[in-house]
Design an enzyme around this catalytic site. Structure first.
Site, mmCIF file in Angstrom:
data_model
loop_
_atom_site.group_PDB
_atom_site.id
_atom_site.type_symbol
_atom_site.label_atom_id
_atom_site.label_comp_id
_atom_site.label_asym_id
_atom_site.label_seq_id
_atom_site.Cartn_x
_atom_site.Cartn_y
_atom_site.Cartn_z
ATOM 1 N N SER A 154 -15.719 -36.124 -82.731
ATOM 2 C CA SER A 154 -15.063 -35.812 -81.463
ATOM 3 C C SER A 154 -15.523 -34.446 -80.936
ATOM 4 O O SER A 154 -16.695 -34.266 -80.628
ATOM 5 C CB SER A 154 -13.545 -35.875 -81.636
ATOM 6 O OG SER A 154 -12.896 -35.810 -80.385
ATOM 7 N N ASP B 57 -18.172 -40.535 -82.355
ATOM 8 C CA ASP B 57 -17.401 -40.653 -81.116
ATOM 9 C C ASP B 57 -17.213 -39.294 -80.450
ATOM 10 O O ASP B 57 -16.105 -38.743 -80.415
ATOM 11 C CB ASP B 57 -16.053 -41.333 -81.342
ATOM 12 C CG ASP B 57 -15.572 -42.047 -80.078
ATOM 13 O OD1 ASP B 57 -16.408 -42.629 -79.383
ATOM 14 O OD2 ASP B 57 -14.373 -42.002 -79.782
ATOM 15 N N HIS C 189 -10.812 -44.296 -81.674
ATOM 16 C CA HIS C 189 -11.531 -43.028 -81.822
ATOM 17 C C HIS C 189 -11.897 -42.777 -83.284
ATOM 18 O O HIS C 189 -13.037 -42.426 -83.599
ATOM 19 C CB HIS C 189 -10.616 -41.917 -81.293
ATOM 20 C CG HIS C 189 -11.312 -40.635 -80.956
ATOM 21 N ND1 HIS C 189 -12.530 -40.566 -80.315
ATOM 22 C CD2 HIS C 189 -10.936 -39.336 -81.164
ATOM 23 C CE1 HIS C 189 -12.873 -39.303 -80.135
ATOM 24 N NE2 HIS C 189 -11.929 -38.527 -80.660
#
Length: 452
Positions: free
Chosen positions: A159, A183, A253
């Protein structure tokens, strides 16, 4: 009594610098009250090696090699987490460390910036990403001074951690060996220029995985190769309504981390197919892997570096694959080639089942209606949740989706099932009549060399 004193003596002699429990460092564990108040940035670097697999050593930013376990000549992998809205440590950290050290003799350094990532204000965490990158850059330069080649550094960023990795790579003039972006965060980075986010020039090789591009993740390609499992958004097995609680927000996610861990563990081999869109992939339009100079299509995950030189030369490559709901996530793919001889064109869907002994697995080809034309070969992609061998029987059924009669028939001149995983031979069957909504079971035979 003598043995008791001997034990004490041994205990104290090992207390100098060999990783006692009291010297084991922990990842910062915060709570929701910290998130509400906000946290100031503090970066802790936690070292794991095969010699201290379960006992992290907190590294000194001024003197990285104060712990003898840190070896300058070994490859070094950094793990950088993302935004932490509740302050709790990521649940996957210990497992990821274990899997990495089982695969290779590494220095694994966990970048704990929980103080700085924990904040209900996401934008405050975003502002800290540059500072974390500067902190890591200074540390890596000290390692380089002691003989650690930058080409042996691998940054795994999750992330926000993906963009932190990119900033580190840019700071070091793209000399980092590899960045793996799991991601990459979308909010506050989408639409930004390359110097404000991760991009392919940040390392010698950048691979990115997109699992939540319609919410928390980044939609567009960011690496030399970008993987879009299940199209890059909704992941199978993840909840679809807010009634599921926090899992609704984070499941897609976080799936990126679990997919990558599966690839390290080599529970199965997930082939990734270069393609323009996920729909084209499902339509079976992108299953030819001859363009990769005899190596075949890239394999997703940890071992994609086998294709590094080729992918860097090609520029940016976008790939797709589908997964199961659970680990092992890999699916078994077959190309299904059908020649029909209905005088009129038929539109419909197929279901296939493979039978082996007392087991079976099925695939629905139903993402859209397929067109079957007279004497025209139709290629489709069938995806099964596991590989059953040998295939002793095949079940095949056809339906149109029409609620009202008439019920149609599909006359199959030939069906050919070509496994795309492994080296098993294609299987064929000739002259079948499929009545709508009725299953036909047959024993396949090895395909001949003729067209029909």
């Amino acid at each position: 009594m003598f043995r008791y004193y001997l034990l004490i003596l041994l205990w104290t002699s090992c207390a100098v610098h060999t990783g006692l429990a009291e010297e084991c460092a922990d990842f910062t564990d915060l709570g929701i009250h910290h998130a509400i108040m906000g946290t100031s940035l503090d970066v802790q670097l936690l070292l794991f090696t095969r010699a201290n697999l379960t006992c992290a050593h907190a590294l000194s930013h001024d003197n990285p090699f104060s712990w003898p376990e840190l070896n300058a000549s070994r490859p070094t992998t950094f793990i950088i987490h993302g935004y932490r809205p509740t302050g709790s440590p990521p649940g996957w950290l210990e497992e990821l460390v274990r899997l990495l050290l089982e695969r290779a003799d590494l220095n694994v350094i966990m970048v704990d910036w929980n103080r700085g990532a924990t904040n209900l204000n996401y934008f405050a965490a975003v502002k800290n990403t540059r500072k974390v990158a500067d902190n890591m850059t200074a540390f890596i330069l000290k390692m380089q001074e002691r003989g650690s080649p930058l080409g042996l550094f691998h940054l795994i960023g999750v992330s926000l951690g993906a963009h932190i990795s990119g900033f580190v790579g840019a700071n070091l003039n793209s000399s980092i060996g590899r960045i793996t972006a799991l991601d990459p965060a979308g909010p506050e980075f989408t639409g930004k220029p390359p110097d404000s986010r991760l991009d392919p020039t940040d390392a010698e090789f950048v691979d990115a995985l997109h699992t939540d591009m319609d919410a928390l993740g980044f939609r567009k390609p960011l690496g030399h190769i970008d993987f879009y499992p299940n199209g890059g958004s909704d992941q199978p097995g993840c909840p679809r309504t807010i009634l599921s609680g926090t899992s609704y927000f984070k499941c897609d996610h976080q799936r990126s981390v679990y997919l990558f861990m599966d690839s390290i563990n080599r529970t199965c081999e997930q082939i990734a197919y270069p393609c323009e869109t996920y729909t084209d992939f499902l339509d079976g339009k992108c299953l030819n892997c001859d363009k990769f100079e005899g190596k075949g299509c890239p394999v997703f995950g940890y071992d994609v570096t086998k294709w590094k030189d080729m992918l860097v030369k090609r520029g940016q490559t976008t790939t797709f694959f589908s997964t199961n709901n659970w680990s092992p996530f890999c699916m078994t793919n077959y190309r299904v080639d059908i020649v029909t001889w209905n005088l009129e064109t038929r539109w419909g869907f197929l279901k296939l089942k493979l039978h082996s002994k007392d087991q079976q697995t099925e695939a629905n080809i139903d993402h859209k209606a397929a067109e079957f034309k007279l004497y025209s070969e139709k290629s489709l992609l069938a995806q099964f949740d596991r590989d059953l061998q040998p295939v002793e029987q095949v079940s095949l059924s056809f339906w149109t989706g029409n609620l009202l009669p008439p019920r149609y028939k599909l006359r199959v001149l030939r069906i050919r099932l070509t496994p795309l995983n492994g080296s098993n031979r294609p299987l064929c069957r000739y002259d079948l009549l499929l009545e709508e909504n009725k299953e036909v079971i047959f024993r396949p035979i090895p395909c001949g060399d003729s067209n029909f």
